[in-house]
Design a protein around this motif. Structure first.
Motif, PDB file in Angstrom:
ATOM      1  N   LYS A  15       0.882  -1.153  -0.074  1.00 42.70           N
ATOM      2  CA  LYS A  15      -0.101  -0.081   0.089  1.00 42.70           C
ATOM      3  C   LYS A  15       0.724   1.333  -0.177  1.00 42.70           C
ATOM      4  O   LYS A  15       2.017   1.068   0.129  1.00 42.70           O
ATOM      5  CB  LYS A  15      -1.037   0.010   1.186  1.00 42.70           C
ATOM      6  CG  LYS A  15      -0.110   0.164   2.639  1.00 42.70           C
ATOM      7  CD  LYS A  15      -1.482   0.275   3.531  1.00 42.70           C
ATOM      8  CE  LYS A  15      -0.975   0.670   4.875  1.00 42.70           C
ATOM      9  NZ  LYS A  15      -1.632   1.019   5.917  1.00 42.70           N
ATOM     10  N   VAL A  16       0.224   2.506   0.119  1.00 41.82           N
ATOM     11  CA  VAL A  16       0.948   3.543  -0.066  1.00 41.82           C
ATOM     12  C   VAL A  16       0.906   4.401   1.450  1.00 41.82           C
ATOM     13  O   VAL A  16      -0.073   4.436   2.168  1.00 41.82           O
ATOM     14  CB  VAL A  16       0.137   4.619  -1.111  1.00 41.82           C
ATOM     15  CG1 VAL A  16       0.684   6.160  -0.875  1.00 41.82           C
ATOM     16  CG2 VAL A  16       0.175   4.219  -2.416  1.00 41.82           C
ATOM     17  N   GLN A  37      -9.587  17.924   5.313  1.00 40.24           N
ATOM     18  CA  GLN A  37      -8.130  17.526   5.332  1.00 40.24           C
ATOM     19  C   GLN A  37      -8.063  16.062   5.092  1.00 40.24           C
ATOM     20  O   GLN A  37      -7.206  15.385   4.479  1.00 40.24           O
ATOM     21  CB  GLN A  37      -7.759  18.008   6.756  1.00 40.24           C
ATOM     22  CG  GLN A  37      -5.969  17.679   6.805  1.00 40.24           C
ATOM     23  CD  GLN A  37      -5.432  18.155   8.107  1.00 40.24           C
ATOM     24  OE1 GLN A  37      -6.030  19.276   8.384  1.00 40.24           O
ATOM     25  NE2 GLN A  37      -4.369  17.442   8.569  1.00 40.24           N
ATOM     26  N   GLU A  38      -9.175  15.216   5.628  1.00 33.36           N
ATOM     27  CA  GLU A  38      -9.455  13.794   5.529  1.00 33.36           C
ATOM     28  C   GLU A  38      -9.391  13.459   4.132  1.00 33.36           C
ATOM     29  O   GLU A  38      -8.910  12.502   3.574  1.00 33.36           O
ATOM     30  CB  GLU A  38     -10.124  13.223   6.531  1.00 33.36           C
ATOM     31  CG  GLU A  38     -10.027  13.159   8.058  1.00 33.36           C
ATOM     32  CD  GLU A  38     -11.237  12.648   8.608  1.00 33.36           C
ATOM     33  OE1 GLU A  38     -11.942  11.898   8.220  1.00 33.36           O
ATOM     34  OE2 GLU A  38     -11.066  13.091   9.921  1.00 33.36           O
ATOM     35  N   PHE A  39     -10.450  14.159   3.556  1.00 33.62           N
ATOM     36  CA  PHE A  39     -10.717  14.031   2.028  1.00 33.62           C
ATOM     37  C   PHE A  39      -9.363  14.215   1.266  1.00 33.62           C
ATOM     38  O   PHE A  39      -9.244  13.462   0.390  1.00 33.62           O
ATOM     39  CB  PHE A  39     -11.658  15.101   1.525  1.00 33.62           C
ATOM     40  CG  PHE A  39     -11.807  15.019  -0.064  1.00 33.62           C
ATOM     41  CD1 PHE A  39     -12.358  14.103  -0.517  1.00 33.62           C
ATOM     42  CD2 PHE A  39     -11.322  16.344  -0.503  1.00 33.62           C
ATOM     43  CE1 PHE A  39     -12.395  14.314  -2.052  1.00 33.62           C
ATOM     44  CE2 PHE A  39     -11.287  16.386  -2.034  1.00 33.62           C
ATOM     45  CZ  PHE A  39     -11.899  15.482  -2.604  1.00 33.62           C
ATOM     46  N   MET A  40      -8.742  15.167   1.592  1.00 30.02           N
ATOM     47  CA  MET A  40      -7.555  15.440   0.903  1.00 30.02           C
ATOM     48  C   MET A  40      -6.344  14.215   0.902  1.00 30.02           C
ATOM     49  O   MET A  40      -5.707  14.048   0.132  1.00 30.02           O
ATOM     50  CB  MET A  40      -6.936  16.573   1.075  1.00 30.02           C
ATOM     51  CG  MET A  40      -7.568  17.783   0.612  1.00 30.02           C
ATOM     52  SD  MET A  40      -6.989  19.519   0.955  1.00 30.02           S
ATOM     53  CE  MET A  40      -8.347  20.762   0.416  1.00 30.02           C
ATOM     54  N   GLN A  45      -3.598   9.393  -1.469  1.00 28.86           N
ATOM     55  CA  GLN A  45      -3.321   8.195  -1.267  1.00 28.86           C
ATOM     56  C   GLN A  45      -3.837   7.398  -2.400  1.00 28.86           C
ATOM     57  O   GLN A  45      -3.189   6.452  -3.053  1.00 28.86           O
ATOM     58  CB  GLN A  45      -3.536   7.664   0.004  1.00 28.86           C
ATOM     59  CG  GLN A  45      -2.829   8.132   1.226  1.00 28.86           C
ATOM     60  CD  GLN A  45      -3.537   7.469   2.559  1.00 28.86           C
ATOM     61  OE1 GLN A  45      -4.493   6.980   2.898  1.00 28.86           O
ATOM     62  NE2 GLN A  45      -2.451   7.366   3.416  1.00 28.86           N
ATOM     63  N   LEU A  46      -5.206   7.525  -2.638  1.00 27.20           N
ATOM     64  CA  LEU A  46      -5.652   6.853  -3.818  1.00 27.20           C
ATOM     65  C   LEU A  46      -5.295   7.301  -5.230  1.00 27.20           C
ATOM     66  O   LEU A  46      -4.907   6.287  -5.812  1.00 27.20           O
ATOM     67  CB  LEU A  46      -7.221   7.148  -3.882  1.00 27.20           C
ATOM     68  CG  LEU A  46      -8.317   6.307  -4.767  1.00 27.20           C
ATOM     69  CD1 LEU A  46      -8.274   4.982  -4.413  1.00 27.20           C
ATOM     70  CD2 LEU A  46      -9.442   7.029  -4.593  1.00 27.20           C
ATOM     71  N   ARG A  50      -3.119   4.585  -7.618  1.00 26.74           N
ATOM     72  CA  ARG A  50      -3.693   4.216  -8.939  1.00 26.74           C
ATOM     73  C   ARG A  50      -2.737   4.617 -10.222  1.00 26.74           C
ATOM     74  O   ARG A  50      -2.860   4.183 -11.182  1.00 26.74           O
ATOM     75  CB  ARG A  50      -4.916   4.518  -9.164  1.00 26.74           C
ATOM     76  CG  ARG A  50      -6.077   4.039  -8.205  1.00 26.74           C
ATOM     77  CD  ARG A  50      -7.111   4.358  -8.419  1.00 26.74           C
ATOM     78  NE  ARG A  50      -8.214   3.790  -7.503  1.00 26.74           N
ATOM     79  CZ  ARG A  50      -9.551   3.778  -7.549  1.00 26.74           C
ATOM     80  NH1 ARG A  50     -10.133   4.791  -8.597  1.00 26.74           N
ATOM     81  NH2 ARG A  50     -10.183   3.269  -6.801  1.00 26.74           N
ATOM     82  N   SER A  51      -1.601   5.415  -9.500  1.00 25.63           N
ATOM     83  CA  SER A  51      -0.786   5.798 -10.755  1.00 25.63           C
ATOM     84  C   SER A  51       0.553   5.008 -11.009  1.00 25.63           C
ATOM     85  O   SER A  51       1.139   4.306  -9.933  1.00 25.63           O
ATOM     86  CB  SER A  51      -0.195   7.041 -10.238  1.00 25.63           C
ATOM     87  OG  SER A  51      -1.126   8.213 -10.159  1.00 25.63           O
TER      88      SER A  51
END
Length: 163
Positions: A15-16, A37-40, A45-46, A50-51
């Protein structure tokens, strides 16, 4: 133009991992700041997960643009900004020191350094002025004492005659 988040992540096998992040949530309501801030953090991380290694991408998420750069060694940088923030500056920021990335940032940093130097110079001038005031008052006291000494010496010597 607003930059909301800058995150540095490590893309490992399972994982990241978030290494370090900086957020500017001052434009949001006080009660919304933690959830934004949690959303960011989650979005960073997502997107990094995925990159692919060695890739750059820009992703639009709600009213934000997320720019990601993942190096071949797994180190990833994610910038979350508004739609007006230039994509070129974001990727340059991910490649370099922020001071080198944007000419305006470099000029602002130089202005801040100049302001500090000017402030220190003004403080030293004020201190020197205070020292000069002290010297003037001490010289006035010394002048008054020397006049008193001269008068006393004349009185003492007036009773004596030189032959």
């Amino acid at each position: 133009m607003r930059l909301y988040s800058l995150s540095v992540l490590y893309k490992g096998d399972p994982k990241v991992h978030l290494l370090k992040a900086a957020y500017d949530v001052s434009t949001f309501n006080f009660f919304q700041r933690s959830s934004v801030q949690e959303f960011m953090t989650f979005t960073s991380q997502l997107i990094a997960e995925r990159s692919a290694l060695g890739s750059r991408a820009s992703v639009k998420e709600q009213e934000y643009l997320c720019h990601v750069y993942v190096r071949n060694d797994g180190l990833a940088g994610v910038v979350i900004a508004d739609n007006e923030y230039p994509q070129r500056v974001c990727f340059t920021l991910l490649d370099k020191n922020p001071r080198d990335a944007d000419p305006m940032t470099r000029v602002q940093a130089e202005l801040d350094e100049t302001k500090i130097i000017l402030h220190n110079t003004m403080e030293s001038l004020l201190e020197r002025g205070e020292k000069l005031d002290d010297l003037v008052s001490k010289s006035e006291v010394l002048g008054a004492q020397s006049k008193a000494f001269y008068k006393t010496a004349r009185k003492q010597n007036s009773c004596c005659e030189i032959m």
